[in-house]
Design a protein around this motif. Structure first.
Motif, PDB file in Angstrom:
ATOM      1  N   UNK A  86       5.599   3.993  -3.382  1.00 47.23           N
ATOM      2  CA  UNK A  86       5.696   3.950  -4.838  1.00 47.23           C
ATOM      3  C   UNK A  86       4.683   3.024  -5.489  1.00 47.23           C
ATOM      4  N   UNK A  87       3.951   2.265  -4.679  1.00 51.56           N
ATOM      5  CA  UNK A  87       2.969   1.331  -5.234  1.00 51.56           C
ATOM      6  C   UNK A  87       1.565   1.626  -4.721  1.00 51.56           C
ATOM      7  N   UNK A  88       1.265   2.862  -4.497  1.00 51.40           N
ATOM      8  CA  UNK A  88      -0.053   3.225  -3.975  1.00 51.40           C
ATOM      9  C   UNK A  88      -1.170   2.872  -4.960  1.00 51.40           C
ATOM     10  N   UNK A  89      -0.862   2.805  -6.245  1.00 50.15           N
ATOM     11  CA  UNK A  89      -1.809   2.356  -7.280  1.00 50.15           C
ATOM     12  C   UNK A  89      -1.165   1.171  -8.004  1.00 50.15           C
ATOM     13  N   UNK A  90      -1.179  -0.016  -7.366  1.00 57.26           N
ATOM     14  CA  UNK A  90      -0.377  -1.134  -7.846  1.00 57.26           C
ATOM     15  C   UNK A  90      -0.995  -1.939  -8.989  1.00 57.26           C
ATOM     16  N   UNK A  91      -1.040  -1.332 -10.168  1.00 59.74           N
ATOM     17  CA  UNK A  91      -1.414  -2.076 -11.371  1.00 59.74           C
ATOM     18  C   UNK A  91      -0.229  -2.970 -11.754  1.00 59.74           C
ATOM     19  N   UNK A  92      -0.460  -3.962 -12.587  1.00 56.85           N
ATOM     20  CA  UNK A  92       0.642  -4.812 -13.054  1.00 56.85           C
ATOM     21  C   UNK A  92       1.721  -3.965 -13.726  1.00 56.85           C
ATOM     22  N   UNK A  93       1.290  -2.960 -14.488  1.00 53.37           N
ATOM     23  CA  UNK A  93       2.241  -2.087 -15.181  1.00 53.37           C
ATOM     24  C   UNK A  93       3.106  -1.310 -14.185  1.00 53.37           C
ATOM     25  N   UNK A  94       2.482  -0.791 -13.152  1.00 52.37           N
ATOM     26  CA  UNK A  94       3.221  -0.004 -12.156  1.00 52.37           C
ATOM     27  C   UNK A  94       4.158  -0.898 -11.347  1.00 52.37           C
ATOM     28  N   UNK A  95       3.702  -2.104 -10.995  1.00 53.76           N
ATOM     29  CA  UNK A  95       4.528  -3.024 -10.204  1.00 53.76           C
ATOM     30  C   UNK A  95       5.777  -3.421 -10.978  1.00 53.76           C
ATOM     31  N   UNK A  96       5.638  -3.746 -12.271  1.00 52.23           N
ATOM     32  CA  UNK A  96       6.789  -4.206 -13.041  1.00 52.23           C
ATOM     33  C   UNK A  96       7.813  -3.086 -13.227  1.00 52.23           C
ATOM     34  N   UNK A  97       7.359  -1.841 -13.382  1.00 49.36           N
ATOM     35  CA  UNK A  97       8.297  -0.715 -13.468  1.00 49.36           C
ATOM     36  C   UNK A  97       8.993  -0.507 -12.120  1.00 49.36           C
ATOM     37  N   UNK A  98       8.242  -0.618 -11.035  1.00 54.30           N
ATOM     38  CA  UNK A  98       8.794  -0.477  -9.680  1.00 54.30           C
ATOM     39  C   UNK A  98       9.904  -1.509  -9.446  1.00 54.30           C
ATOM     40  N   UNK A  99       9.659  -2.754  -9.864  1.00 47.87           N
ATOM     41  CA  UNK A  99      10.672  -3.799  -9.716  1.00 47.87           C
ATOM     42  C   UNK A  99      11.889  -3.479 -10.573  1.00 47.87           C
ATOM     43  N   UNK A 100      11.653  -3.097 -11.828  1.00 47.25           N
ATOM     44  CA  UNK A 100      12.751  -2.750 -12.746  1.00 47.25           C
ATOM     45  C   UNK A 100      13.657  -1.683 -12.127  1.00 47.25           C
ATOM     46  N   UNK A 101      13.056  -0.634 -11.617  1.00 45.14           N
ATOM     47  CA  UNK A 101      13.832   0.482 -11.069  1.00 45.14           C
ATOM     48  C   UNK A 101      14.736   0.047  -9.923  1.00 45.14           C
TER      49      UNK A 101
END
Length: 118
Positions: free
Chosen positions: A76-91
């Motif tokens: 789920x973090x293959x493109x780990x931008x700050x935006x993607x990481x924070x959504x991943x953590x939220x989920x």
């Protein structure tokens, strides 16, 4: 009332979708700072929104999963931008923290993302 707790982790990543020559295309690391915000009423008699230890018990295992890892290798973090990481953590923590109101993830002292849920 809104409360918060801060966490930190060190991870490496690279951004595969940026143009050639962009410095973030190369593997590099950050000391990330995550602030978890909860909003709710005070619990009667205890006079708090949530015990900070209980909050830590929810978030810390996820921090341990990210710490000293190459984020691109995490599902789920293959493109780990700050935006993607924070959504991943939220989920991953929202189901366990119904009072979660927002997350702030800083990848440097001056850059980051704030997420308030979808």
């Amino acid at each position: 009332m809104e409360i918060y707790k801060k966490f930190a982790f060190d991870s490496a990543h690279f951004l595969p979708n940026v143009p050639e020559g962009h410095k973030c295309k190369n593997i590099h690391g950050h000391t990330y700072h995550l602030t978890v915000f909860l909003e709710g009423d005070l619990v009667p008699d205890l006079e708090w929104v949530m015990d900070f230890k209980d909050l830590k018990d929810v978030v810390k295992p996820l921090i341990d999963e990210l710490d000293h890892k190459l984020l691109n290798e995490i599902e789920g973090l293959e493109n780990p931008t700050a935006e993607r990481i924070v959504v991943w953590i939220w989920d991953r923590i929202k189901p366990k923290l119904p009072l979660l109101s927002k997350l702030e993830l800083n990848e440097t002292p001056t850059s980051g993302a704030i997420y308030k849920g979808a």
